[in-house]
Write an enzyme that holds these catalytic residues in place. Structure first.
Site, PDB file in Angstrom:
ATOM      1  CE  LYS A 176      -1.644  -1.716   3.665  1.00 48.64           C
ATOM      2  NZ  LYS A 176      -2.158  -1.865   4.763  1.00 48.64           N
ATOM      3  CB  THR A 211      -6.083   8.097   7.727  1.00 49.97           C
ATOM      4  OG1 THR A 211      -5.212   8.616   8.872  1.00 49.97           O
ATOM      5  CG2 THR A 211      -6.560   9.081   6.706  1.00 49.97           C
ATOM      6  N   GLY A 213      -7.555   3.080  10.992  1.00 53.41           N
ATOM      7  CA  GLY A 213      -8.411   1.925  10.260  1.00 53.41           C
ATOM      8  C   GLY A 213      -8.179   1.887   8.983  1.00 53.41           C
ATOM      9  CB  THR A 214      -6.647   3.199   5.765  1.00 54.81           C
ATOM     10  OG1 THR A 214      -5.518   3.653   6.823  1.00 54.81           O
ATOM     11  CG2 THR A 214      -7.432   4.430   5.578  1.00 54.81           C
ATOM     12  N   GLY A 215      -5.685   0.461   7.034  1.00 52.53           N
ATOM     13  CA  GLY A 215      -4.942  -0.798   6.734  1.00 52.53           C
ATOM     14  C   GLY A 215      -5.868  -1.977   6.920  1.00 52.53           C
ATOM     15  CB  CYS A 216      -7.988  -2.859   9.994  1.00 50.01           C
ATOM     16  SG  CYS A 216      -6.858  -2.572  11.211  1.00 50.01           S
TER      17      CYS A 216
HETATM   18  O1  PXL Z   1      -3.965  -0.551  11.855  1.00 51.60           O
HETATM   19  C1  PXL Z   1      -3.507  -1.361  12.670  1.00 51.60           C
HETATM   20  C2  PXL Z   1      -4.083  -1.819  13.716  1.00 51.60           C
HETATM   21  C3  PXL Z   1      -4.531  -3.158  13.786  1.00 51.60           C
HETATM   22  N1  PXL Z   1      -5.255  -3.520  15.102  1.00 51.60           N
HETATM   23  C4  PXL Z   1      -5.267  -2.650  16.226  1.00 51.60           C
HETATM   24  C5  PXL Z   1      -4.873  -1.480  15.932  1.00 51.60           C
HETATM   25  C6  PXL Z   1      -4.114  -0.807  15.009  1.00 51.60           C
HETATM   26  C7  PXL Z   1      -3.636   0.353  14.839  1.00 51.60           C
HETATM   27  O2  PXL Z   1      -3.772   1.141  15.717  1.00 51.60           O
HETATM   28  O3  PXL Z   1      -4.818  -0.449  17.116  1.00 51.60           O
HETATM   29  C8  PXL Z   1      -6.020  -3.161  17.264  1.00 51.60           C
END
Ligand code: PXL
Length: 452
Positions: A176, A211, A213-216
């Site tokens: 990404k 932003t 939580g974008t990756g999750c």
């Molecule tokens: O974005 C990655 C991520 C995954 N899981 C949890 C997070 C984060 C980022 O803060 O807190 C629980």
């Protein structure tokens, strides 16, 4: 009874609701799948950072996995924050034992504020035990730099890094590019490498600090796409659309970074006005087929007037327009009354001639599109902006009234299509009319099917 398409999300709980398991489940749900979860750790965090982490004992990570996999089963699995080395080992072992094919590994290492989300010794285990089982691995640039020990400053560097990560055993590597220098100007570019070819995913840069939580969200939508039976390229395009949508719908939270929001609520059928429901329904339909090539540079809008509407506030449309996202149309927000000036004045003008013609959408103009409209059998009329009186042109938002009036004064019936070939600073445009928005979108679909 419809069978649910099941996606298992393995990761940490984010008390702020923006990332982690909470984001995963929202993204899976928004993607049309059913989400299950295995929690590896509980974080205490908010919009300014992670305050603490409480690990779930790996034996209990294993218990959760067994509970789900021995009974419910899954179409895809996505992993996120794993935190403990033992958890990584357990998950790799179970994924192997249950022969999970659609495994998306988001190699989460560090939160935005710099807090570690994967223990140092767990990193090596993730590389050695889990990456080789991944169907897709989705590092961001800092994670790809860690995995490859390379500095990544360009798309070319991303491609090289993708090759190195591929050699670690993942079947597909998706890097990404949001952290790449210049992304704000050029838009975000992600690279998908399948061992032979590179596939680029692009989206406009959306300016927001919300932003988290974008990756999750991206990795979960990707897993959902795979669970729905898409191939890796289509699933990646789908995930890019879902995450862009979630960024557009992001919310401010607390004093720091707010969060992306894949879980935009659907309109409540009971509470909202019939116009809004019909518009939302038509828009969902519009977004379900490929008509991106019909969205003009200035974007589209689709409006629907209340019966006997007389003013702007009685016409509903999409705030923030309907834009092109890859080969699809995309409305970022729910319809509202008084949301679209230009199309609203067009429909109010048309209703003076035929009160039953209450909906219109503007689409791209080309000679080819007009030809297609005629071939379909639509009634097609036009006006020439050059003939417009000067005082009219200067009234922003009202100048279309003149053109539409001109056409309708000379015709008995409201045509399906009124177009113009543009003018100084005005993009040429086609307007599709109908009794209601579904009627309009059906006409747009007929045009799109012939103009692919
Ligand atoms: O974005 C990655 C991520 C995954 N899981 C949890 C997070 C984060 C980022 O803060 O807190 C629980």
């Amino acid at each position: 009874m419809k069978k649910p398409v099941r996606v298992l999300c393995i990761g940490g709980s984010d008390s702020s609701g923006g990332a982690g398991i909470q984001a995963d489940l929202k993204a899976v749900h928004a993607s049309g799948c059913y989400g299950l979860s295995v929690v590896t750790a509980v974080t205490a965090q908010n919009s300014v950072g992670v305050q603490d982490i409480y690990p779930v004992p790996h034996a209990f990570v294993s218990r959760q996995l067994d509970s789900i996999l021995s009974d419910i089963g899954v179409e895809a699995v996505k992993t996120g924050m794993l935190w403990k080395e033992e958890s990584v080992r357990t998950i790799a072992r179970e994924v192997k034992a249950y022969k999970i094919k659609n495994l998306v590994v988001d190699p989460v290492m560090i939160a935005k504020g710099g807090y570690e989300l994967l223990e140092d010794r767990a990193k090596k285990t993730l590389i050695k035990n889990l990456l080789p089982l991944a169907f897709v691995v989705t590092p961001n640039i800092p994670e790809a730099e860690y995995l490859t020990k390379m500095k990544i400053k360009s798309v070319d560097n991303m491609k090289k890094a993708a090759e190195v990560i591929f050699s670690l055993g993942a079947k597909n590597v998706l890097i990404k590019g949001g952290h790449l220098p210049g992304s704000k100007k050029k838009g975000s570019i992600d690279i998908l490498f399948d061992g032979k070819n590179y596939h680029e995913l692009r989206a406009e840069w959306i300016k927001t600090k919300n932003t988290h939580g974008t990756g999750c969200t991206f990795a979960s939508a990707l897993a959902a796409g795979l669970a729905l039976g898409k191939d890796v390229y289509d699933a990646a395009d789908f995930a890019k659309i879902m995450v862009t949508k979630a960024i557009i719908n992001s919310v401010p939270l607390g004093k720091g970074h707010g969060a992306v929001n894949a879980g935009m609520p659907l309109i409540s059928l009971k509470k909202k006005h019939e116009c809004l429901n019909k518009l939302q329904e038509a828009c969902n339909y519009l977004m379900s087929f490929k008509c991106g090539n019909l969205i003009p540079e200035v974007s589209s809008n689709l409006v629907y007037a209340k019966a006997n509407a007389k003013n702007e506030n009685q016409v509903a449309g999409f705030p923030g327009i309907i834009l092109r996202l890859y080969d699809a149309a995309y409305a970022a927000a729910q319809p509202e009354f008084g949301a679209s000036k230009h199309m609203t004045h067009v429909v109010l003008t048309v209703m003076k001639y035929d009160p039953s013609c209450r909906s219109v959408m503007n689409i791209k103009y080309s000679k080819e599109i007009i030809k297609i409209c005629r071939k379909i059998g639509f009634s097609v009329k036009s006006f020439d902006r050059k003939e417009e009186p000067k005082e009219r042109k200067e009234r922003e938002g009202f100048s279309l009234e003149w053109g539409v009036n001109k056409v309708l004064a000379q015709n008995e019936m409201v045509p399906d299509i009124i177009y113009d070939e543009g003018g100084w600073g005005k993009e040429p445009m086609v307007r599709v009319f109908g009794k209601n928005p579904i009627d309009v979108v059906k006409k747009v679909k007929m045009i799109s099917e012939r103009s692919l």
